[in-house]
Each structure stands twice: as C-alpha cells, then as structure tokens.
Design an enzyme around this catalytic site. Structure first.
Site: not given
Length: 589
Positions: A157, A239
């Site tokens: 991320e 995710e």
C-alpha cells in the site's frame, strides 16, 4: 517443475489459474496449529495461502536474526506445500497488518537520520542486510526451485504513503539481487491516486487491489487503470477484507456472513482473491499495532480475531460455510470437505501464590542506566514494553508542578512511592501538582509503549520513539540526574516473589493450577487493571479494563500436564485472589 506466469491471465503450467487464497500469519498462530489452519483453508476449497513476513520479529536486534519456532517462515511454507497449497509471500520492509510499527524494527529509530520507506542510503542498507538473510531461507521455496511460492510483494500500500518510484525499484532490485525469481506484485487501494502512486507497471510488476466490498466497482477501476497504461493483466484483490480489527475502548466490529459471501461471489466471477484474513490469530507479546487518527493514537487489542473466516482460536465460523458454498457453486470441480476444530476447556481457577512490586525486583529484570536526562526506550533497550525512570529531587517541603516534555505513550507518576496520576500521549505535557517533602524525594515515572502506528504519515513522526524523548520539568526547570530501567519483560523467570509487595503500585502476581489435559482456554482478565500476562513464561499479550475484550486466549500447546504457572503484570496494582478460565471468550458489557 511447475511454471507460474503473469500474462493477460495467471498461468500455471500454461493453463489459466484462478488464485483462491486466504491470509494466515504464521507469526500470530502457534506453530503446532499451522496445520489445522492450512487444512481448513484447503477444506473451504482454496488453493493458496498468503502471509506477510514482519521484519521486526526476524531481526529484533540489528544484526541478530531469528527464524526459529513460531518465526520459522520456511517451515510454514513447507507445511503449506505438504498440504497441497500454493503460497504468496509478502516480505516487504513495511507490512502494516495492524502489527507494531508495521513490521519495521524499533532499532531503526536509534538512527536520528533514518527515513523509512524512502530511497535513502541508510534505510536501504538496513533492508539489504535483512533481505540477504531472509532470502537465504525463502529463496529455495519459490516455484522456480520446486517450491510452492508463486509470487512475492515489493511494497505494501505504498500508494497510500508515497509515490517515490525510485524507492519501489530499489526494493524490487534488492529482492532480485538476493534471488527473487517469481513474479513480483504491488498492492494498493483500488482508486486512481493510490494505484498510480504505488505501481511499478513500467518494470512489468503486477498491480493488485485492496478492498472489501463493491467488488465490481473496484474491479472496474482497476481495469480502467490498466487500459490507461495500455496493459491487460489479471485482476486480483490482494486483500479482500472479510472483517476488521479492533481497538481498546471501542465496540467489536462484525460483518454479516451472507453479505461477505455475496461480495466474494461477485469478485470471483471476474478476479482472483486473497481473503484478509482467513485466520487472524493473536498479537502475542507487545506486537499489537496502533491506529493514527489525526493527533490521536488508538492502540489495537491483543486479539487479531478480525471477525475472520476462522476465529482467533481457529474455530470455523458461519463465514467459512457460506464461502465454501460459493466455491461449490462457482467451481464445482474443486473438492471441499468438513473443517477441523479443536476442543476448548474451562479449567478450575488458578490460585494466587505470590506477589511482588516492580520496584522491588527492578535490578533482577534490567540494568539501571544512568544519564543526565531521560533516555528513550530505543536508546536504553529493545524499544518494547515499559521504561521506569527514577530521579531524586531535593526540596524544602513545598508543592511543585511536574510535567513530562514529549513522551509516548502512557506515563504513571509516583512520588515517594505514592501514585500521583496517569497521562496518555494527548495529556503528556500538562502539569501535575505534587507535594514534595523536605529533603530528598524519589520521583518515578513508568512509561508504557502502547504500540507504534502501523499505517500512515506517522511512521516518520518523532512520536514513534517511545519513552521520554525530551525531559521532565520540576518547578520551572528540567530535572537532571536520571536512572532508567528498560523493561521488555523477555524473561520473567527473574522475578523474585520473595521480595516486598506494596499496595497500589505496579506489581507482578503469580498464580498456579493443575492441568490434567492441555487444551485451548480463555483467561478471564475482568477485575484487573492494565498489563500483560505470561503463561509458563510465554507472553500471551496485553489486557486492559477499558475493553472490549475481557479475555486472553491461551493455546493448549502453551500448557503442560501437571502444575502450570501464570504471571500477571498489572501496572495499576490491581489483582484478584483467583484467576478464572472459560471455554469461550468473555467481553466487557
């Protein structure tokens, strides 16, 4: 030898391959239970397991590496292969994962000039040294070497943190330098700004998305991103959030099982998936992370149940059966089967057998270090747990105000052994009036690291240094002449319960009980204050009377037949004569 490729689709040995993956963190589950979790993943119909690799547990001290026991990532990967599962590894320097400092080791903070997650010489040198050791273990586990590892992640991320492409390239190059041969990927939020900032498409590295709902909308956004770059690559949610984590003092977060199943079905009609989490596990020890919300820091609880497909203790939930039904519907050729579960037991109460104040056994637990002004936790020790600061103040029997300048995260004040108050990061710096006696006074401050932030801009903030960062003012001057004890409590066998116990002070409490058959259980910590617990010397985590969890999970493999011992460290000096065990978790109302 198997061949895995990322083309317009995922290809395994030349055939299209749908990745059906679930996250299981080896470091949050006792090694003896890895097989049960992996078995259940396979039983649900999935073909792959994903795990982060946290740097801080593998290099707890600079230059000292540990891949043993619960930290044996190689054994975890081999166990997955043995059970017929493929593996996705995320060995990024930063993992987030609601893990202390996002997996970055605390010792990095001893370098004043360190800038984590940047293309800077110092940080990359530290990553390089770590990867050299790590890849000596995971390198031969890649599918190119006959192992089960299909892909590895470059950064996590990063598009929600920075956009320094040279940094991302540097990490990818270090991985390749030490033998990464399988396809690499990045994972970011599935919106334009995050995908653009965090990708390495120009290097041929696959971007993946992270989200937990509105599957088609997020997949559409990812497809537009690929078209904008003239690419056609497989869609994957790295995710897919099936639940959420919890923080102290807040309500437990839950997600409806049917809602999850419908969102998973929507996703699987177009893309590959990694369920985050399949089995969350436990933040054993002092490794819980912390959320940063503006100026507030919100530490997370010991349990990483996550409202996942398996509970913290590994029990299949309704979500398991709902998702299994989706797999049967969409992929009838995939074999599914009933999951495993373990027994849980409510043991008879454990009885108090000893108690001793922290100040009575300080020299047994740590070496007192003297300095003119307070040292931080990182300067004095490992950077985890607690730090007790002591200084002698000369006075003439007056009231004076005491204040700590810059500290994290929770400070308890004592004057001549008497409690004066507690401050959290938001209050630290406020004055506390204290009545000093004539002559010499002992001022003590116990500071606890509640967990470093695991996400966002505060990774670069001075607040990530724990303990007292500047100093302590008495009256209107900085007080000098300090002695401090770094208390990471790694070896509580040194606690001497024959020494003095003082009421209403931080203290250790010892309990004993007999076990006829070692099974999982839940320790009831309601009625205590705040602290941490050790079962037969194993640190099972923190508790706090602000809730929501009123229990600590005790894996049966931490117990032994016969006499067992529990040591509770309660920083408030609150205790009970007995400890209760349950066969299910308990919560504050």
């Amino acid at each position: 030898m198997n061949i895995f490729q990322v083309k317009e689709d995922f290809l395994l040995n030349g055939e299209k391959f749908r990745i059906l993956s679930g996250a299981i963190h080896y470091f949050r589950i006792p090694k003896e239970y890895w097989e049960d979790s992996l078995y259940n993943l396979k039983a649900m119909g999935f073909n792959t397991v994903e795990t982060y690799i946290p740097w801080n547990i593998h290099e707890p001290k600079e230059g000292y590496f540990d891949f043993t026991g619960n930290k044996d990532v190689g054994a975890f990967v081999r166990k997955a292969q043995e059970m017929g599962l493929w593996v996705i590894l995320r060995p990024t320097p930063f993992i987030c994962a609601e893990w202390e400092f996002g997996g970055l080791p605390a010792w990095l903070l001893t370098y004043p000039e360190i800038k984590v997650r940047t293309d800077t010489k110092l940080f990359l040198e530290k990553v390089d040294a770590y990867y050299k050791e790590l890849f000596s273990i995971i390198g031969n586990l890649q599918v190119t070497k006959g192992g089960p590892v299909l892909m590895m992640q470059v950064e996590n991320e990063y598009g929600s943190y920075g956009n320094e492409k040279s940094y991302l390239k540097a990490i990818a190059n270090i991985m390749k330098k030490y033998g990464a041969e399988v396809p690499l990927f990045t994972s970011d939020g599935a919106w334009d700004a995050a995908l653009e900032a965090g990708n390495l498409l120009e290097e041929g590295i696959l971007p993946t998305g992270n989200f937990g709902s509105r599957s088609n909308k997020n997949l559409d956004a990812m497809e537009r991103f690929f078209r904008r770059h003239g690419k056609k690559m497989p869609l994957m949610c790295m995710e897919f959030w099936d639940g959420w984590f919890n923080r102290w003092g807040e309500e437990i977060i839950k997600r409806d099982a049917q809602d999850l199943a419908e969102a998973v079905k929507e996703l699987l009609q177009r893309a590959s998936i990694n369920l985050y989490m399949f089995h969350g596990g436990t933040n054993f020890g002092f490794y819980n992370g912390c959320s940063a919300r503006g100026e507030r820091d919100l530490p997370q609880v010991t349990s990483y149940d996550y409202d996942a497909v398996l509970t913290e203790w590994g029990e299949p939930t309704e979500k398991f059966y709902k998702i299994q039904a989706v797999i049967k519907e969409l992929f009838p050729e995939i074999e599914t089967f009933p999951p495993r579960d373990r027994k849980r037991k409510a043991y008879p109460e454990a009885k108090l057998s000893g108690k001793v104040s922290l100040t009575s056994c300080l020299d047994d637990l740590a070496t007192g270090q003297e300095s003119a002004y307070p040292m931080t936790m990182e300067e004095a020790g490992s950077g985890y747990g607690y730090m007790l600061y002591q200084t002698k103040v000369q006075d003439f029997g007056t009231e004076m105000k005491v204040k700590v300048i810059q500290a994290g995260d929770r400070a308890q004040f004592y004057l001549n052994g008497v409690y004066q108050g507690t401050q959290y990061r938001e209050q630290i710096g406020e004055e506390i009036p204290m009545e000093f006696v004539e002559g010499e006074n002992m001022l003590e401050i116990l500071v606890e690291n509640l967990g470093r932030v695991n996400y966002g801009y505060k990774l670069l903030s001075p607040t990530q240094k724990k303990g007292i960062r500047s100093g302590v003012m008495v009256d209107i001057h900085f007080e000098s002449g300090w002695k401090q004890y770094a208390l990471d409590l790694e070896d509580i066998s040194k606690v001497d319960f024959s020494k003095e116990w003082k009421e209403n002070t931080p203290a250790f409490y010892q309990y004993e009980w007999q076990v006829d058959e070692a099974q999982d259980t839940f320790l009831d910590m309601r009625g205590f204050g705040k602290g941490c617990v050790f079962v037969n010397g194993i640190h099972i985590g923190r508790y706090w009377n602000v809730g929501p969890a009123g229990y600590l999970y005790v894996p049966g493999v931490f117990l032994k037949q016969g006499k067992n011992q529990i040591v509770v460290f309660d920083s408030e000096g609150i205790f009970k004569e007995t400890l209760a065990f349950h066969d299910k978790p308990v919560y504050f109302e």
